[in-house]
Design an enzyme around this catalytic site. Structure first.
Site, PDB file in Angstrom:
ATOM      1  N   GLU A  55      16.088   1.362 -13.915  1.00 27.36           N
ATOM      2  CA  GLU A  55      17.190   2.030 -13.200  1.00 27.36           C
ATOM      3  C   GLU A  55      18.520   1.277 -13.246  1.00 27.36           C
ATOM      4  OE1 GLU A  55      14.589   4.193  -9.686  1.00 27.36           O
ATOM      5  OE2 GLU A  55      15.042   2.074  -9.444  1.00 27.36           O
TER       6      GLU A  55
HETATM    7  C1  TNX Z   1      11.775   3.587  -8.188  1.00 25.21           C
HETATM    8  S1  TNX Z   1       9.675   2.496  -9.921  1.00 25.21           S
HETATM    9  C2  TNX Z   1      11.991   2.238  -8.389  1.00 25.21           C
HETATM   10  C3  TNX Z   1      12.056   1.339  -7.224  1.00 25.21           C
HETATM   11  C4  TNX Z   1      11.915   2.079  -5.929  1.00 25.21           C
HETATM   12  C5  TNX Z   1      10.836   3.120  -6.066  1.00 25.21           C
HETATM   13  C6  TNX Z   1      10.524   3.832  -4.804  1.00 25.21           C
HETATM   14  C7  TNX Z   1      10.836   1.647 -10.361  1.00 25.21           C
HETATM   15  C8  TNX Z   1      10.646   0.925 -11.577  1.00 25.21           C
HETATM   16  N1  TNX Z   1      11.944   1.643  -9.618  1.00 25.21           N
HETATM   17  O1  TNX Z   1      13.271   0.622  -7.248  1.00 25.21           O
HETATM   18  O2  TNX Z   1      11.569   1.169  -4.942  1.00 25.21           O
HETATM   19  O3  TNX Z   1      11.263   4.058  -7.029  1.00 25.21           O
HETATM   20  O4  TNX Z   1       9.429   4.661  -4.957  1.00 25.21           O
END
Ligand code: TNX
Length: 523
Positions: free
Chosen positions: A338
């Protein structure tokens, strides 16, 4: 009339017995045969024979081919059973399992045993647990523990019969990497909570513990060369509470605790996104030289390291060097998820450079599935959580994957619309949904041989206490452990749900908080 009544009574009795038989066919709690024991994960093969082995205060543990490590491992059996049985079994060394009666651990040089494989032969006068590795003996001890009555998990002495049914179990794992993650950044959890989490993993034969150590809301691991990361970046957490961090000594204590249980710690430093806590600690890491405020919300995707500033790489290398020195395992997880405010070419440039730093310190690269958009270095593992195209990109580069599908294995997702804590962006995950999936069939066209393992992450935006952790992981983590350990043809929800019902008694005896799913056929 009288006659008819008694026929009627007999009929009622027959029906009652039949009903009882049907109901008890689905009840694992008072099973007398080894083949009917409610083991999770289910072993590769189990066969029953007649009789039981009974533990008493006179039972000894005998070690064949003993070394210090086998003595250490043997004491786990005492640790597990002493509080509820009141027994402290003596440990003695012997030449062979032949002439002694009791519990016998054999470290075998039989090369037919795979890594972690064990064999458990239970007879009325002895229990022989054999493996080629200490690790295999440790996994087998978890099986012995689960074969004992649920009250074995109580922390005070119970008046029970400590019997296990006779027979033979042969068992080994399907996947090499079987793990769970704990996010200690969004909410911080101290060393004691982390140890408890590790104990839960050990009890279901998991062997990897992924620690999500840094994120926007908090930097949780002391870095001696950059002390403000924790002095400033460790101060708070989601909701504005106190936060916290592990000193390097505390972190080493966690690593040792996991190692003792044959669990490898996989440390994650998430970058280039998810770095607000670091950016708030050191203004010079920001392109404009101005540090942002500490962040206590739950948004994602707004922070990034400056990928074109050399100081960033000095920083990253210092952090990776210190973390690499603190860990005994092979892996170093670089996050990579992300990074929405990092330009695509900058992201690729950054991930490539950081991979080389990880390799310089002799660790194996792990990252969230987005890292496969860069050029994966040899041995790199991408953790598939969401993007199928990234899993395929990893495979094209010969990279393996750990599977953590967000709509199946994310332990922070709500069970249903009434779950009070948790998130729901990838849907609700009831206990059957967390269980009924196949790791090699998630991404069409993905080569089976490149699936390295299975991991269940617990993100903690909404999770504040150990009781919250327990409620979200149990019982779903049991299903994930079974998917990771047991062979696919040994698994079906319709059978598993009854084992789960029996296993819940263990959780209750242990005072573990768990979600009581309406799908579990408890009585
Ligand atoms: C996505 S899964 C994220 C996390 C969040 C999560 C909450 C991932 C690699 N990144 O930063 O905590 O969703 O479900």
């Amino acid at each position: 009339m009288r006659m008819n009544m008694s026929i009627f009574k007999v009929k009622v009795q027959v029906y009652a017995i039949l009903m009882l038989a049907i109901v008890s066919a689905c009840d694992y709690s008072n099973r007398t045969f080894l083949t009917e024991a409610a083991l999770i994960p289910v072993p590769v093969s189990v066969s029953s024979s007649k009789g039981f082995f009974e533990f008493s205060e006179k039972t000894n543990i005998y070690l064949v081919n003993a070394d210090l490590e086998l003595h250490r491992v043997a004491e786990f059996l005492n640790d597990y059973i002493s509080p509820s049985t009141g027994f402290l079994l003596s440990v003695k060394e012997v030449e062979s399992a032949e002439d002694v009666f009791g519990v016998i651990f054999v470290l075998s040089d039989d090369s037919d045993f795979r890594n972690e494989e064990y064999e458990l032969r239970i007879m009325p006068n002895k229990v022989v647990l054999t493996s080629a590795t200490h690790e295999g003996i440790f996994r087998g001890i978890q099986t012995i523990r689960q074969l004992l009555p649920a009250s074995i998990e109580k922390q005070t002495v119970q008046n029970d019969k400590w019997v296990i049914p006779a027979g033979v179990i042969r068992d080994y794992p399907r996947f090499q990497y079987r793990g769970a993650m704990l996010d200690v950044s969004r909410h911080f959890f101290g060393v004691e909570d982390v140890k408890r989490y590790i104990d839960y993993l050990a009890s279901i034969k998991m062997n990897r513990f992924h620690m999500h150590l840094t994120d926007d809301q908090g930097w949780r691991i002391e870095i001696k060369s950059w002390p403000k990361l924790t002095e400033i970046g460790g101060q708070t957490q989601v909701g504005g509470g106190r936060g916290g961090f592990y000193t390097q000594d505390e972190f080493s204590e966690i690593v040792r605790y996991a190692d003792d249980r044959f669990i490898v710690v996989v440390p994650e430093i998430d970058m280039p996104g998810h770095t607000n806590a670091a950016l708030a600690s050191y203004p010079e890491l920001n392109p404009d030289g101005i540090a942002p405020e500490l962040y206590t919300g739950i948004d994602v995707g707004f922070s990034t390291l400056d990928t074109r500033n050399e100081l960033t790489y000095t920083f990253v290398e210092d952090v990776i060097r210190e973390i690499a020195q603190l860990t005994t395992g092979d892996y170093l997880h670089i996050g990579g998820d992300e990074s929405w405010v990092t330009a695509k070419e900058d992201y690729i440039y950054f991930i490539n450079r950081v991979q080389d730093i990880v390799l310089k310190y002799n660790k194996r690269i792990v990252g969230w599935d987005e890292i496969a958009t860069a050029e994966l270095r040899p041995g790199a593992i991408s953790q598939f959580w969401k993007h199928e195209e990234n899993a395929l990109k990893a495979a094209q580069q010969g990279g393996s994957i750990i599977v953590s599908p967000a709509d199946r294995a994310y332990l922070d997702m709500k069970y249903d619309s009434t779950t009070v804590i948790g998130l729901s962006w990838s849907g609700f995950i009831e206990v059957d949904r967390a269980y009924e999936w196949e790791p090699t069939a998630l991404v069409e066209g993905f080569p089976e041989a490149l699936v390295y393992g299975v991991e269940a992450p617990l993100w903690t935006e909404t999770i504040e206490t150990m009781k919250d952790i327990e409620y979200m992981i149990f019982p779903r983590i049991l299903g994930i452990a079974e998917i990771a350990w047991s062979s696919a043809d040994n698994r079906s929800w319709d059978e598993y749900k009854f084992r789960l019902a029996a296993f819940e008694k263990r959780l209750s005896a242990k005072d573990v908080n768990f979600y009581k799913s309406p799908l579990v056929p408890r009585k």
